[in-house]
Design an enzyme around this catalytic site. Sequence first.
Site, PDB file in Angstrom:
ATOM      1  N   LYS A 197       0.233  -7.364 -12.011  1.00  0.00           N
ATOM      2  CA  LYS A 197      -0.112  -7.526 -10.593  1.00  0.00           C
ATOM      3  C   LYS A 197      -0.891  -8.831 -10.370  1.00  0.00           C
ATOM      4  O   LYS A 197      -1.280  -9.511 -11.315  1.00  0.00           O
ATOM      5  CB  LYS A 197      -0.924  -6.322 -10.109  1.00  0.00           C
ATOM      6  CG  LYS A 197      -0.206  -4.975 -10.292  1.00  0.00           C
ATOM      7  CD  LYS A 197       0.985  -4.874  -9.363  1.00  0.00           C
ATOM      8  CE  LYS A 197       1.610  -3.501  -9.304  1.00  0.00           C
ATOM      9  NZ  LYS A 197       2.385  -3.080 -10.477  1.00  0.00           N
TER      10      LYS A 197
HETATM   11  C1  LIG Z   1       4.490   0.156  -5.736  1.00  0.00           C
HETATM   12  C2  LIG Z   1       3.592   0.722  -6.803  1.00  0.00           C
HETATM   13  N1  LIG Z   1       2.948   1.863  -6.543  1.00  0.00           N
HETATM   14  C3  LIG Z   1       2.115   2.410  -7.440  1.00  0.00           C
HETATM   15  C4  LIG Z   1       1.889   1.834  -8.678  1.00  0.00           C
HETATM   16  C5  LIG Z   1       1.018   2.534  -9.668  1.00  0.00           C
HETATM   17  O1  LIG Z   1      -0.027   1.762 -10.155  1.00  0.00           O
HETATM   18  P1  LIG Z   1      -0.635   2.010 -11.614  1.00  0.00           P
HETATM   19  O2  LIG Z   1       0.374   1.520 -12.599  1.00  0.00           O
HETATM   20  O3  LIG Z   1      -1.892   1.215 -11.605  1.00  0.00           O
HETATM   21  O4  LIG Z   1      -0.890   3.475 -11.748  1.00  0.00           O
HETATM   22  C6  LIG Z   1       2.524   0.627  -8.976  1.00  0.00           C
HETATM   23  C7  LIG Z   1       2.265  -0.080 -10.248  1.00  0.00           C
HETATM   24  O5  LIG Z   1       2.974  -0.092 -11.184  1.00  0.00           O
HETATM   25  C8  LIG Z   1       3.413   0.066  -8.025  1.00  0.00           C
HETATM   26  O6  LIG Z   1       4.078  -1.070  -8.284  1.00  0.00           O
END
Ligand SMILES: Cc1ncc(COP(=O)(O)O)c(C=O)c1O
Length: 390
Positions: A197
């Site tokens: 990210k």
């Molecule tokens: C659109 C979206 N929602 C939710 C997430 C979930 O984030 P995390 O991987 O920090 O749990 C991600 C990340 O991969 C994402 O790209």
Amino acid sequence: MSEGALPFLPYGRQTIEDDDVAAVAAALRADFLTTGPTVEAFETAFKRRVGAGHAIAVANGTATLHLAMLALGVGQDDVCIVPSVTFLATANCARYVGAEVVFADVDPASGLMTPDTLAEALKRAGDRRVRAVLPVHLRGDVCDLPALRDLAAGAGAVLVEDAPHALGSVAAFDGTPHPVGDGAFSSFASFSFHPVKTLATGEGGMLTTNDAALAARARSLRSHGMVRPAGAEPWWYEMPELGFNYRIPDVLCALGISQLAKLDRFVARRRALTALYADKLAALAPTVRLATSPAWSDPALHLLTVLIDFEAAGTTRRAVVEALKAHGVGSQVHYIPVHRQPYYQARYGALDLPGADAWYARCLTLPLYPGMEDGDVDRVVEALAGALGL
Ligand SMILES: Cc1ncc(COP(=O)(O)O)c(C=O)c1O
């Protein structure tokens, strides 16, 4: 030139510099490894950056979405509307609280949920109680938040923006620029700090909101549902409702603060690389096109996604991915439509979402991260042209 000698370009990568390492080292030497003053300092810096009233730092983006559902009181017999082109977590958070998911289609050119696709999903929800609509700012482009908010409100629902791709993006719907996360149109916006990210803490996430009561609820649910009533004994805590351990450690928040101070630079570099890609990729049209940005969206792209007519090029995505890899270029598919996952197919049967399927048939994400050199863009585009025989 031997391509083997060139460094591999992944589709995304964190930028960790010496001062980031120093910030983490200082946090390691401080008194708190878990929840200390750095968590609140990160929250304060973040809410200022995006212009929100409240920010709650959380263990990861998925936990952040789960907390949003819990704080809003979404539960069994409720429905959440989720675009099918997203990461699994956007839909899964509804299921964690027992709610059902109605998948919305997306615009095949941008991958975004639109007022039309939301209206159609609301129709499919029928007379069930829709509590939350979760627009995803896919790649970093911002959905039509005012229109989605109005449609959701008409159905008695609120917006929860799933915004991990859009930190630093700005949208000007009414001439006024809105940084993503300012909470002007939604109950919550959710961010992730996964390494690919725009801002990385390893694992980590942030919820933003302008609603003090929702913020307080999310904050207590982040730590077991515990509250400490004002005026109680110093050791006293109460658990009026069931919560979780979704805390993020001080050490990671130290990294977050250090990274946040560089966000403008990261965003500027992402924008410059995106402009270079747009320029170079123009030569590969119409077989290759950049995903389109809505008029109001000024994105800080997290993902550089192109749409490729593989059939016209007489090849397959698999062959292109493998050819790129052989030239040291990483790529990824964002995303396999979630309604096609076995779990959701078993639950909801086969769905016809032609926009999501059309997006999936053509999408491919190419490398984009601040550490790339200008020449890397040439390398990627040349490798892509070669893989497509263009
Ligand atoms: C659109 C979206 N929602 C939710 C997430 C979930 O984030 P995390 O991987 O920090 O749990 C991600 C990340 O991969 C994402 O790209």
